[in-house]
Design a protein around this motif. Sequence first.
Motif: not given
Length: 427
Positions: A58-74
């Motif tokens: 499983t993996v869980t994403l929130t708005r905050e964790s998605y912002l980090v992922l958005q910066k990492e993967q552009r």
Amino acid sequence: MEVLFNSPVSVKIASSSEGVFQKRRALYNIKVLIKNAAIDKEFIVELSDDQKPSFIFTVTLTRESYLVLQKEQRLEADFDQCIKIVVDFLRSLVPENVSINENNSNSKGKYLKGNDEEQFIKVSFEENDKKLTIELMSKSTLKALSLLSLTMNALSGEDLVYHLERKMQVKVQTLEHKLSETIKKNDEKKKDLESIMERLKKKNSTLENELEDARKERSELKNNINDKESEIRVIQRDLDMLKSEREIDLSQLDNLTDELNQCRDQIYELEDILKDKDDEIDDLKERIDLIEKERDTLILENTRLRERCSQLKADHSKANEILGKFMSEHNKERNSISSLTKEIEKFKLESAKYSEDIKIKTKKITELEKINSEQKAKIKLLESRCEKFQDMVVPKRKSNILVDNISVNHPDKVLSDRKYNTNPNLH
């Protein structure tokens, strides 16, 4: 919790050491959930295998964790757009004839596609299969590009037990629901069978009664058969007697048939004669019809002629009246014509006189024309002589011109002068 996607999906397995694709594929259940938390919603992705109950990531994403992922993967999409894109991507991998909520591990052939699809999912295992990376891949002309990469953790301990218990509860509920439906169906079938048994029992009782009746009828028929056999014997005797009589009758019948044939021949001859007579009668009828038609036409013509005769008589009387008037006028015109004939005779006499005068004058005109032609010939002769004289005497040219003019204007005078001229040169 809201389930957005729950269906088996074919994925490609990549080796954790080499990082290259293997030829084999795997069929994993992917489930996408939205959990509405107190502060914000959570985006949950689960990966499981029906063949291995403990295989759950499983993996869980929130708005905050998605912002980090958005910066990492552009990534360019926001949190809500990313959820929609992931769900649409997963739905594109499911065959058209399969529901997105179908969970059937026995139908692998429907989900496994070929190796040349433009979009696929790549799975890479890490840390002794406790973690894995799931990537949404899209092929381009040069290489396969990773659209989104998610790191998923394997469930273990209490989380795994809780997940399995929840999964078992869902299965138990579905089985209980199916069991209740089957019980209802069995009860309905039982009722149908009981009603069928009742109907069969009723039919059996009626058939038994009918069987008793049939047995009674059978015994009665046996008695009737015995009676009929005795009657048949009597009839057989009578039949033998009738056969002997029949032979006698046949001999008589042959004689009668000969007579009948003779009568038939006579009948045929009479029929031929009757046909000829019928033809004659038909001809006579046709002639009678024609004569009647001619008679009708003659009657019509007679009536028409009578009407015409009466009309002509009336016209004749009118013509006599008109003729009397015409004769009176004719007599008047005859008198006027006699007077005109007298005047015409006078006119003829006068015209005869005028014609004689015209003849005399025409004779005079012809004589004058002859004289005129003679005079013209003489003038031409004189002109030729004058020309000769001019050639002989040049100084007298003017006088010759005057003479010519005089000869043209007064030819009679010139001739008279020439008659009395004594000059020998002129002759």
